[in-house]
Design an enzyme around this catalytic site. Sequence first.
Site, short mmCIF file in Angstrom:
data_model
loop_
_atom_site.label_atom_id
_atom_site.label_comp_id
_atom_site.label_asym_id
_atom_site.label_seq_id
_atom_site.Cartn_x
_atom_site.Cartn_y
_atom_site.Cartn_z
N ARG A 84 -31.92 -64.69 -6.99
CA ARG A 84 -32.68 -63.55 -6.60
C ARG A 84 -33.96 -64.92 -7.08
NH1 ARG A 84 -28.70 -59.25 -7.64
NH2 ARG A 84 -29.36 -58.01 -9.10
N ARG B 90 -35.95 -53.30 -13.93
CA ARG B 90 -34.47 -54.29 -12.90
C ARG B 90 -35.40 -53.93 -11.47
NH1 ARG B 90 -29.13 -51.03 -10.83
NH2 ARG B 90 -29.19 -52.52 -10.15
N LYS C 51 -27.32 -53.05 -0.33
CA LYS C 51 -27.22 -54.80 0.01
C LYS C 51 -25.10 -54.80 -0.06
CE LYS C 51 -29.17 -56.23 -3.46
NZ LYS C 51 -29.70 -55.65 -4.36
N ARG D 26 -23.02 -46.92 -13.67
CA ARG D 26 -23.63 -47.89 -14.46
C ARG D 26 -24.36 -47.64 -15.02
NH1 ARG D 26 -24.41 -52.19 -9.53
NH2 ARG D 26 -25.90 -53.06 -10.58
N ARG E 211 -25.45 -42.91 -8.10
CA ARG E 211 -25.11 -43.86 -7.51
C ARG E 211 -23.64 -44.01 -8.82
NH1 ARG E 211 -25.69 -50.06 -5.97
NH2 ARG E 211 -26.61 -50.07 -8.29
P1 AMP Z 1 -26.32 -56.71 -8.62
O1 AMP Z 1 -24.99 -56.13 -8.74
O2 AMP Z 1 -26.65 -57.04 -7.47
O3 AMP Z 1 -27.37 -54.96 -9.03
O4 AMP Z 1 -26.76 -56.90 -9.73
C1 AMP Z 1 -26.04 -56.34 -11.39
C2 AMP Z 1 -26.66 -57.37 -12.21
O5 AMP Z 1 -26.14 -58.74 -12.27
C3 AMP Z 1 -28.68 -57.46 -11.83
O6 AMP Z 1 -29.25 -56.63 -12.80
C4 AMP Z 1 -28.25 -58.99 -13.45
O7 AMP Z 1 -28.21 -58.70 -14.45
C5 AMP Z 1 -26.93 -59.91 -12.77
N1 AMP Z 1 -27.30 -60.63 -11.89
C6 AMP Z 1 -26.15 -60.48 -10.53
N2 AMP Z 1 -27.18 -60.85 -10.04
C7 AMP Z 1 -27.67 -62.17 -10.83
C8 AMP Z 1 -28.20 -63.39 -10.17
N3 AMP Z 1 -28.20 -64.16 -8.96
N4 AMP Z 1 -28.69 -63.71 -11.05
C9 AMP Z 1 -28.59 -63.57 -12.20
N5 AMP Z 1 -29.17 -62.31 -12.70
C10 AMP Z 1 -27.74 -62.17 -11.80
#
Ligand code: AMP
Length: 214
Positions: free
Chosen positions: A90, A168, A16, A157, A124
Amino acid sequence: MKKVNIIVIGPPGAGKGTQSERISGELGIPHISTGDMLRQHSDLETEHGMARDYMDRGDLVPDKIVYSILDHRLKKRDTENGFVLDGFPRDISQARHLESMEKIDAVISLEVDKNNVIRRLTGRRICDSCGKTFHLDYKPPVKEGVCDKCGSDLVQREDDKKDVIEQRLKKYRDKTLPLKEFYRKKGVLRKVDGNKDIEAVWNDIKEMIEEFLR
Ligand code: AMP
C-alpha cells in the site's frame, strides 16, 4: 511452469479482487488479498482482530499486523509457483518489505476514474457469511439481498460507506500512488484501463500475461 509473482494495484473499487481471482484461476497461483485476510482476522477476533477499527475508518492497518499476516501466508507451500497479491503493498515501505522477501515480475495497475470508483464502491455488497461480492448494478444477486452461493444476507462493507470512501481515496492518493513510479523505474509496471467492463479488462490483462510469460 516458471514462478510468477504478480501484484495488482489500483484505487479502492478498481476491480483488484475480481481481476486477481481471474489471474489466479488462469495461472493456478493463489490470490492473496491482505484486505480479505484482515477481514477474516477481525471476524474471527484473533489477536489481529483490532485491525477492524482501522479498516472501518478507512485508515491503513499498522505494518506490524499486516506483515505478520502476510509473511505467514507467503510461507505456505501453495506459493511455490508464485502468487497474485491484491492490496499489498500500500506504500513504499511495504514495497521494500516485500522486496526483501520476493522478486516481483509484474505490477498490474488498474487505472480507474474517480466517478467510476465511487459508483462501484457504493453499489458493492458482500456476503456476510462466505465473503462473495456482488454489485447492485453490474453483478446483482439472483434474489435481492441474498447470496447466490450460500444464501446468507448481503451487507455493505462499513468502509464502502460514502465518507469512509473519501478517506480511503485520500490514503490511496497520498500513500499508494507513488508506488507506480517506484515500480515503473524497476521496469515491471503495466497499466490497464480499468474503466472498461469486467470482461474487457480481463481480456487486456490476459493478453498482457501471455506476452510476459512468452
Ligand atoms: P481492501 O480490501 O484491499 O480494500 O482493504 C480494506 C482495508 O484493509 C483497507 O482500507 C485497510 O484498512 C486494510 N488493508 C488492506 N491491505 C492493507 C495493507 N497492505 N496495509 C495496511 N492496511 C491494509
